[in-house]
Write a protein that holds these residues in place. Structure first.
Motif, PDB file in Angstrom:
ATOM      1  N   GLY A 128       0.835  -1.192   0.000  1.00  0.00           N
ATOM      2  CA  GLY A 128       0.000   0.000   0.000  1.00  0.00           C
ATOM      3  C   GLY A 128       0.870   1.242   0.000  1.00  0.00           C
ATOM      4  O   GLY A 128       2.066   1.191   0.312  1.00  0.00           O
ATOM      5  N   CYS A 129       0.279   2.370  -0.351  1.00  0.00           N
ATOM      6  CA  CYS A 129       1.021   3.627  -0.502  1.00  0.00           C
ATOM      7  C   CYS A 129       0.560   4.637   0.548  1.00  0.00           C
ATOM      8  O   CYS A 129      -0.594   5.068   0.557  1.00  0.00           O
ATOM      9  CB  CYS A 129       0.792   4.166  -1.912  1.00  0.00           C
ATOM     10  SG  CYS A 129       1.505   5.793  -2.176  1.00  0.00           S
ATOM     11  N   HIS A 130       1.475   5.004   1.455  1.00  0.00           N
ATOM     12  CA  HIS A 130       1.133   5.962   2.506  1.00  0.00           C
ATOM     13  C   HIS A 130       0.872   7.362   1.943  1.00  0.00           C
ATOM     14  O   HIS A 130       0.111   8.134   2.522  1.00  0.00           O
ATOM     15  CB  HIS A 130       2.254   6.028   3.545  1.00  0.00           C
ATOM     16  CG  HIS A 130       2.354   4.776   4.371  1.00  0.00           C
ATOM     17  ND1 HIS A 130       3.481   4.425   5.075  1.00  0.00           N
ATOM     18  CD2 HIS A 130       1.463   3.792   4.602  1.00  0.00           C
ATOM     19  CE1 HIS A 130       3.286   3.285   5.706  1.00  0.00           C
ATOM     20  NE2 HIS A 130       2.065   2.873   5.430  1.00  0.00           N
ATOM     21  N   THR A 131       1.525   7.661   0.812  1.00  0.00           N
ATOM     22  CA  THR A 131       1.293   8.975   0.191  1.00  0.00           C
ATOM     23  C   THR A 131      -0.177   9.092  -0.221  1.00  0.00           C
ATOM     24  O   THR A 131      -0.833  10.115   0.021  1.00  0.00           O
ATOM     25  CB  THR A 131       2.212   9.160  -1.038  1.00  0.00           C
ATOM     26  OG1 THR A 131       3.564   8.954  -0.616  1.00  0.00           O
ATOM     27  CG2 THR A 131       2.073  10.549  -1.640  1.00  0.00           C
ATOM     28  N   CYS A 132      -0.693   8.016  -0.820  1.00  0.00           N
ATOM     29  CA  CYS A 132      -2.105   8.014  -1.211  1.00  0.00           C
ATOM     30  C   CYS A 132      -3.018   7.997   0.019  1.00  0.00           C
ATOM     31  O   CYS A 132      -4.033   8.696   0.061  1.00  0.00           O
ATOM     32  CB  CYS A 132      -2.404   6.807  -2.113  1.00  0.00           C
ATOM     33  SG  CYS A 132      -1.801   7.030  -3.802  1.00  0.00           S
ATOM     34  N   ARG A 133      -2.639   7.195   1.026  1.00  0.00           N
ATOM     35  CA  ARG A 133      -3.441   7.157   2.257  1.00  0.00           C
ATOM     36  C   ARG A 133      -3.569   8.551   2.857  1.00  0.00           C
ATOM     37  O   ARG A 133      -4.654   8.999   3.229  1.00  0.00           O
ATOM     38  CB  ARG A 133      -2.783   6.212   3.275  1.00  0.00           C
ATOM     39  CG  ARG A 133      -3.526   6.119   4.608  1.00  0.00           C
ATOM     40  CD  ARG A 133      -2.656   5.519   5.687  1.00  0.00           C
ATOM     41  NE  ARG A 133      -1.483   6.362   5.965  1.00  0.00           N
ATOM     42  CZ  ARG A 133      -0.483   6.024   6.774  1.00  0.00           C
ATOM     43  NH1 ARG A 133      -0.500   4.848   7.371  1.00  0.00           N
ATOM     44  NH2 ARG A 133       0.532   6.839   6.970  1.00  0.00           N
ATOM     45  N   SER A 158       6.426   0.937  -8.312  1.00  0.00           N
ATOM     46  CA  SER A 158       5.953   2.225  -7.826  1.00  0.00           C
ATOM     47  C   SER A 158       4.435   2.219  -7.734  1.00  0.00           C
ATOM     48  O   SER A 158       3.767   1.394  -8.348  1.00  0.00           O
ATOM     49  CB  SER A 158       6.403   3.341  -8.777  1.00  0.00           C
ATOM     50  OG  SER A 158       7.805   3.369  -8.867  1.00  0.00           O
ATOM     51  N   CYS A 159       3.910   3.177  -6.978  1.00  0.00           N
ATOM     52  CA  CYS A 159       2.463   3.299  -6.837  1.00  0.00           C
ATOM     53  C   CYS A 159       1.847   3.633  -8.204  1.00  0.00           C
ATOM     54  O   CYS A 159       2.264   4.590  -8.859  1.00  0.00           O
ATOM     55  CB  CYS A 159       2.129   4.390  -5.829  1.00  0.00           C
ATOM     56  SG  CYS A 159       0.367   4.725  -5.681  1.00  0.00           S
ATOM     57  N   ALA A 160       0.842   2.850  -8.601  1.00  0.00           N
ATOM     58  CA  ALA A 160       0.225   3.065  -9.912  1.00  0.00           C
ATOM     59  C   ALA A 160      -0.537   4.388  -9.949  1.00  0.00           C
ATOM     60  O   ALA A 160      -0.737   4.970 -11.014  1.00  0.00           O
ATOM     61  CB  ALA A 160      -0.722   1.912 -10.231  1.00  0.00           C
ATOM     62  N   ARG A 161      -0.928   4.873  -8.769  1.00  0.00           N
ATOM     63  CA  ARG A 161      -1.746   6.085  -8.741  1.00  0.00           C
ATOM     64  C   ARG A 161      -0.892   7.351  -8.714  1.00  0.00           C
ATOM     65  O   ARG A 161      -1.093   8.264  -9.496  1.00  0.00           O
ATOM     66  CB  ARG A 161      -2.677   6.038  -7.526  1.00  0.00           C
ATOM     67  CG  ARG A 161      -3.765   7.105  -7.555  1.00  0.00           C
ATOM     68  CD  ARG A 161      -4.720   6.969  -6.382  1.00  0.00           C
ATOM     69  NE  ARG A 161      -5.689   5.910  -6.569  1.00  0.00           N
ATOM     70  CZ  ARG A 161      -5.678   4.743  -5.920  1.00  0.00           C
ATOM     71  NH1 ARG A 161      -4.741   4.482  -5.033  1.00  0.00           N
ATOM     72  NH2 ARG A 161      -6.611   3.845  -6.138  1.00  0.00           N
ATOM     73  N   CYS A 162       0.106   7.403  -7.821  1.00  0.00           N
ATOM     74  CA  CYS A 162       0.847   8.662  -7.645  1.00  0.00           C
ATOM     75  C   CYS A 162       2.317   8.557  -8.048  1.00  0.00           C
ATOM     76  O   CYS A 162       3.034   9.553  -8.043  1.00  0.00           O
ATOM     77  CB  CYS A 162       0.742   9.141  -6.201  1.00  0.00           C
ATOM     78  SG  CYS A 162       1.732   8.179  -5.047  1.00  0.00           S
ATOM     79  N   GLY A 163       2.783   7.341  -8.369  1.00  0.00           N
ATOM     80  CA  GLY A 163       4.145   7.191  -8.866  1.00  0.00           C
ATOM     81  C   GLY A 163       5.219   7.122  -7.791  1.00  0.00           C
ATOM     82  O   GLY A 163       6.402   7.000  -8.100  1.00  0.00           O
TER      83      GLY A 163
HETATM   84 ZN    ZN Z   1       0.399   6.434  -4.127  1.00  0.00          ZN
END
Ligand code: ZN
Ligand code: ZN
Length: 179
Positions: A128-133, A158-163
């Protein structure tokens, strides 16, 4: 005889990663039940047997299962350990299996062995991505992903949403025959 193989995988995770190893694995195996070399066994921690099939792909459909000559196999996960240390996530599986020497049914020149010439493994994880969280995304814990021996190393995910860079693996998992 009863034989054991140890699989060790290590990844480096970034501070933005929420990382969890999965408890399932696919492994190359010379199967003395169907007497074929280079089969794939699908294993899950807690299951009392593995599933042997011919495909290197993950099997999803009944058609695949029929095509692939799937059968139960006397191999299972007898050790499953994970550890976190300073941004390094380590996974260790011990696989135990019944085995005896055999010649391949369709390629009589090939002999089965406890550990094949080019063993491979596919391990699964979720990240999971803490940046997105932190920016309020609901489904910030990502879907299941996998790493397998024949990838081009190093592998970065890398995170598919924010890179944001989440996971790096420098080389393939180690696969060793153990006593
Ligand atoms: Zn992310
Ligand atoms: Zn088999």
């Amino acid at each position: 005889m009863l034989s054991h193989v140890e699989v060790t995988a290590r990844v480096t995770v970034s501070p933005a990663a929420h990382f969890v190893w999965s408890n399932r694995v696919e492994y190359s195996h010379d199967c003395f039940v169907c007497r074929r070399v280079g089969r794939t066994v699908a294993l899950q921690h807690g299951a009392t047997q593995g599933v042997c099939h011919s495909s290197r792909r993950q099997l999803e459909w009944q058609d695949d299962l029929d095509d692939a000559g799937m059968h139960p196999a006397p191999i299972r996960i007898t050790g499953f350990d994970t550890a976190s240390d300073g941004g390094v996530e380590t996974l260790r599986y011990r696989l135990s299996f019944w085995w005896s020497p055999f010649a391949d049914l369709k390629r009589p020149g090939e002999r089965g062995s406890e550990l094949g010439d080019k063993p491979w493994v596919r391990v699964y994880y979720r990240v999971g991505c803490h940046t997105c969280r932190d920016s309020g995304v609901d489904d910030w814990v990502g879907e299941q992903k996998s790493l397998q021996s024949n990838m081009v190393w190093p592998v970065t995910s890398s995170c598919a949403r924010c890179g944001t860079e989440l996971v790096t693996m420098s080389g393939p998992p180690e696969i060793n025959l153990v006593g």
